[in-house]
Write an enzyme that holds these catalytic residues in place. Structure first.
Site: not given
Ligand code: ATP
Ligand code: MG
Length: 557
Positions: A39, A263, A273
């Site tokens: 994104e 992850r 982020k």
């Protein structure tokens, strides 16, 4: 698919085993097709690098394709700056995507799909507010409650949905929801929202839309449109897989295989982020590419090589269970790489003047120095030696601690590539600090050619004062003081000493021509690279990483 430097395929992992099995049973009639789907709401971090290496690595090794797809369904947080940075970072890591695509390119198609679901009685327009939807949703232990709007007719839903698109309703007053099962033990299946009304200018579609698809609705359909065979994502999406498949099956379109992996968590490293954005906005760091940031651009600026990051991704592997990797592993991958390739240079970060009293006043000797002992082809260079030198303040002690083999009053030490010198006297300033050291040298002890058999325990680095060039050197430490800087008070764990700027460093003259981003080993000190702030007039270096066991090794020689 190309990868510029690597040719050996990566070792097998469970994702590749699934793909092998799919090939064996011919689950897909097409070639393997993956995607990396960021994104564009921030800069990529080292966690994303793991996903990039995994997705692009698979495409490379299976002769497949990998798309770069921007999941740009949340216009209020997304920007072109982020799109550009993401492309630069993926390329810098050494990968080239087959197609550059955007979920926003599919807005019309996604709208059509939504209409199809409404027509099938599988989606409805809901007037509950966000808060109400949350209340109705229930919890892990309580079932949800059906929306009072759930049984609207197909006709009414079609009309309302069209009016949503036409901007007839204020933001947040209506949603389009999938009609699945409010009693499902999987909360993701309790009539999830597919569309919301939001008047925000999108970085690509501008003001064409005032309704935007939710991530969970847009993502799977985008994969399907692109005929992605393996949609690889992180573990938190495991519970979303039934929804991913529900949409696709109801629409009767191409079904990719979603595969979840753990992850990357890295010790002492913030990997969200949203929080990295906070560090930038609150000016806790200077920029997204501040060399202390765990962003790919931060690592790049600091002097990391793409090879070292790819090697790291390979060494950590791909697993199904979450864990935390020691940041030292990443640093070791970097050292291994730089050790092979970085030219050695002499640099003094905290200079202390040394005068060799018995060395001829105006004499300058050019001494041989090896460029890289790890690389035969790197050759050697000449470095100037003269009467006045700089050594590191740390390499002199008036009162030495035990086992201190560097320079002390009355004692001898070897100057790397040069002579053995002896400290004869010292000069102090008013504050009692040592500011100058007077030495004598033994001209028969010249490195390589000297006739003397004399041995000393310590070897130190130096630069010749009159030829030295000035530089600023920035030393970095961990940005966080704890291994896992999580929780609401994560900022409490910021390291106040993560940056130290040294403004009076002295470098050997070869470094005058160092180019931005060029990497070196400063002997005994670590690996350094030229920062973007560097100019011809003022050189600026970043310490990329320290050496391991540095002078323990050199002192043995
Ligand atoms: P963040 O949680 O930091 O905001 P994100 O998951 O929201 O990251 P995306 O832009 O959605 O960021 O991520 C793009 C891809 O990178 C996704 O497929 C995601 O699963 C993957 N990814 C994100 N963070 C990590 C990580 N720490 N380790 C491995 N893959 C990751
Ligand atoms: Mg995400």
């Amino acid at each position: 698919m190309e990868n510029k430097t690597e040719t050996t395929p990566e070792p097998k992992n469970f994702v590749r085993e699934i793909i092998d099995e799919h090939i064996r049973i011919q689950r897909f009639d097409k070639h393997i097709h993956t995607r990396f789907p960021p994104e564009p709401n921030g800069y990529l971090h080292i966690g994303h690098a793991k996903s990039i290496c995994l997705n692009f690595g698979i495409a490379r090794d299976y002769n497949g394709k990998c798309n770069l797809r921007f999941d740009d369904t949340n216009p209020s947080k997304e920007e072109v700056e982020y799109v550009d940075s993401i492309k630069e970072d993926v390329r810098w890591l050494g990968f080239q995507w087959d197609s550059e695509l955007y979920a926003s390119d599919y807005f019309e198609q996604l709208y059509e799909y939504a209409v199809q679901l409404i027509k099938k009685g599988k989606a409805f327009v809901c007037d509950l507010t966000g808060d109400e939807i949350r209340k109705y949703r229930g919890t892990l232990t309580e079932p949800g409650k059906e929306s009072p709007y759930r049984n609207r007719s197909v006709h009414e839903n079609l009309q309302l949905f069209q009016q949503m698109r036409e901007g007839k309703f204020p933001d947040g007053t209506k949603t389009l929801r999938a009609k699945i099962d409010m009693n499902s033990p999987n909360i993701n299946l309790r009539d999830p929202v597919m569309y919301r009304i939001l008047r925000a200018t999108h970085h690509r579609t501008g003001d064409a839309w005032c309704i935007y698809p939710m991530y969970d609705y847009a993502h799977g359909q985008s994969d399907s449109i692109e005929k992605i065979t393996h949609s690889i994502c992180t573990l938190e999406f495991e519970d979303h897989r039934p929804l991913y498949e529900w949409f696709i099956k109801e629409l009767g379109i191409f079904l990719p295989q979603q595969i979840e992996f753990a992850r990357l968590n890295l010790s002492y490293t913030m990997m969200s982020k949203r929080r990295l954005l906070q560090l930038v906005e609150e000016k806790i760091v200077n920029s997204w590419d501040d060399p202390r940031m765990p962003t790919i651009s931060g690592f790049r600026r600091r002097g990391y090589t793409p090879e070292s990051i790819r090697e790291f991704a390979e060494r950590i592997g791909v697993a199904k269970r979450d864990n935390t990797i020691d940041v030292a592993l990443l640093e070791n991958c970097l050292r291994d790489d730089l050790n092979k390739h970085a030219p050695r240079m002499m640099a003094v970060l905290k200079p202390l003047k040394v005068i060799i009293d018995n060395y001829p006043d105006n004499q300058v000797e050019e001494l041989d120095a090896v460029n890289n002992p790890e690389d035969e082809n790197a050759g050697s260079r000449k470095i100037p030696f003269s009467k006045t030198l700089y050594i590191e303040q740390d390499d002199f002690k008036e009162i030495p601690p035990p086992k201190y083999f560097r320079l002390t009053p009355g004692n001898e030490v070897r100057l790397r590539y040069a002579y053995i010198i002896k400290c004869e006297s010292i000069v102090k300033n008013d504050r009692g600090e040592v500011v100058e050291i007077h030495c004598t040298y033994d001209k028969d002890t010249k490195s390589g050619t000297g006739t003397s058999q004399k041995k000393v325990k310590g070897t130190i680095h130096w630069v010749s004062a009159s030829q030295a060039i000035d530089a600023e050197v920035r030393l970095y430490d961990r940005l966080f003081t704890v291994e896992n800087p999580s929780g609401d008070d994560w900022k409490k764990y910021l390291n106040p000493n993560s940056l130290e700027v040294l403004t009076n460093c002295k470098l050997e003259p070869h470094l005058a021509n160092a180019k931005i981003q060029e990497r070196f080993q400063f002997e005994r000190l670590g690996y350094f690279s030229v920062d973007y702030d560097s100019t011809k007039e003022k050189l600026v270096f970043n310490r990329t990483v320290t050496l391991k066991d540095t002078w323990a090794k050199i002192e043995k020689k």
